[in-house]
Design a protein around this motif. Structure first.
Motif, short mmCIF file in Angstrom:
data_model
loop_
_atom_site.label_atom_id
_atom_site.label_comp_id
_atom_site.label_asym_id
_atom_site.label_seq_id
_atom_site.Cartn_x
_atom_site.Cartn_y
_atom_site.Cartn_z
N UNK A 120 0.82 -1.21 0.00
CA UNK A 120 0.00 0.00 0.00
C UNK A 120 0.85 1.26 0.00
N UNK A 121 2.06 1.15 0.57
CA UNK A 121 2.91 2.33 0.66
C UNK A 121 3.54 2.73 -0.67
N UNK A 122 3.31 1.93 -1.70
CA UNK A 122 3.95 2.23 -2.98
C UNK A 122 3.27 3.36 -3.74
N UNK A 123 2.13 3.82 -3.26
CA UNK A 123 1.42 4.95 -3.85
C UNK A 123 1.26 4.76 -5.36
N UNK A 124 0.41 3.84 -5.74
CA UNK A 124 0.20 3.51 -7.14
C UNK A 124 -0.40 4.69 -7.89
N UNK A 125 -0.03 4.88 -9.15
CA UNK A 125 -0.60 5.97 -9.95
C UNK A 125 -2.05 5.68 -10.32
N UNK A 126 -2.78 6.72 -10.66
CA UNK A 126 -4.19 6.57 -11.00
C UNK A 126 -4.39 5.64 -12.19
N UNK A 127 -3.45 5.64 -13.13
CA UNK A 127 -3.60 4.81 -14.33
C UNK A 127 -3.61 3.31 -14.02
N UNK A 128 -3.20 2.93 -12.81
CA UNK A 128 -3.24 1.53 -12.41
C UNK A 128 -4.67 1.00 -12.45
N UNK A 129 -5.65 1.88 -12.24
CA UNK A 129 -7.05 1.46 -12.28
C UNK A 129 -7.42 0.89 -13.64
N UNK A 130 -6.84 1.45 -14.70
CA UNK A 130 -7.16 0.97 -16.04
C UNK A 130 -6.52 -0.39 -16.32
N UNK A 180 -5.27 6.64 -5.31
CA UNK A 180 -5.42 7.23 -6.64
C UNK A 180 -6.20 6.32 -7.59
N UNK A 181 -5.76 5.08 -7.81
CA UNK A 181 -6.56 4.21 -8.68
C UNK A 181 -7.88 3.81 -8.04
#
Length: 235
Positions: free
Chosen positions: A14-24, A191-192
């Motif tokens: 969880x600490x890796x702060x995934x970018x919003x584009x990961x949702x796609x 974000x995602x």
């Protein structure tokens, strides 16, 4: 399928702060999973929604309360079917334990509580009398957008608790650990998860306009995407 091995491992992810584009990426993987058994998943979606509707049709608020308790149990059947599809290529309900289902039944008690919150918001939007009538199973002439907003108002809570049934039924974790890990994962990958939350909100909020077809059709697809997120986050 990747799995969570410890609370600590989950927090590291969880600490890796995934970018919003990961949702796609999750949506793409979920769509590919859905395409492996679309008719079975759509059929299961219909059965679960129809069952919840039948129970809700029982007299008075009792039917509503039971329906809101049963609905998370029915949703867990969808998660289990999707998990088996991902792991074994078949839509089945095998692989759980008695303890897991007991915890699921206890966790499902959050259903009536979340519904109560929705009705409180609905009372602010439409007034107490129409909401009381809805809770008793009566048809009320109110704007569809207000009903959709009331139904979608639970999305933030449901999003935070998104992974609870998967952790309970697939990993056999305790209720407290499942709650903690689910919230931490969603917040850590906010974000995602905000994009996924927006899609869930639209799916629910559009139901008054689509006669529940949005939930019936989009529900299994979104669930597959959420399962893809579960696989990615809980490594």
């Amino acid at each position: 399928m990747t799995t969570v091995t410890s609370t600590r491992a989950m927090y590291q992810q969880a600490d890796k702060s995934l970018p919003a584009k990961e949702a796609f990426t999750w949506l793409k993987e979920g769509w590919q999973l859905f395409k492996r058994a679309p008719f079975k998943l759509l059929g299961l979606s219909f059965v679960t929604l129809f069952t919840a509707a039948l129970i809700q049709a029982l007299a008075g608020p009792v039917g509503m309360g039971i329906s809101k308790w049963i609905s998370p149990l029915l949703a867990t059947l969808m998660w289990l079917a999707i998990a088996n599809l991902a792991m074994n290529g078949k839509v089945t309900f095998s692989g759980s334990t008695t303890r897991g289902w007991v915890n699921i039944a206890l966790w499902s008690l959050t259903g009536p509580l979340i519904a109560w919150i929705q009705f409180q918001i609905g009372a602010m939007l439409m007034g107490a009398e129409p909401i009381a009538a809805l809770a008793s199973g009566h048809i009320v002439d109110v704007p569809a957008w207000k009903v959709g907003l009331m139904m979608g108002s639970a999305t933030p809570i449901n999003l935070l608790l998104l992974f609870v049934p998967m952790l309970l039924i697939l990993k056999g974790r305790s209720i407290s650990a499942s709650f903690t890990n689910s919230i931490a994962a969603v917040v850590g990958a906010y974000k995602p998860m905000l994009i996924i939350g927006a899609i869930i909100f639209l799916t629910v909020a559009l139901a008054p306009y689509t006669f529940a077809l949005s939930g019936l059709v989009l529900g299994p697809i979104v669930s597959c995407a959420c399962f893809a997120a579960y696989q990615r986050l809980f490594q």
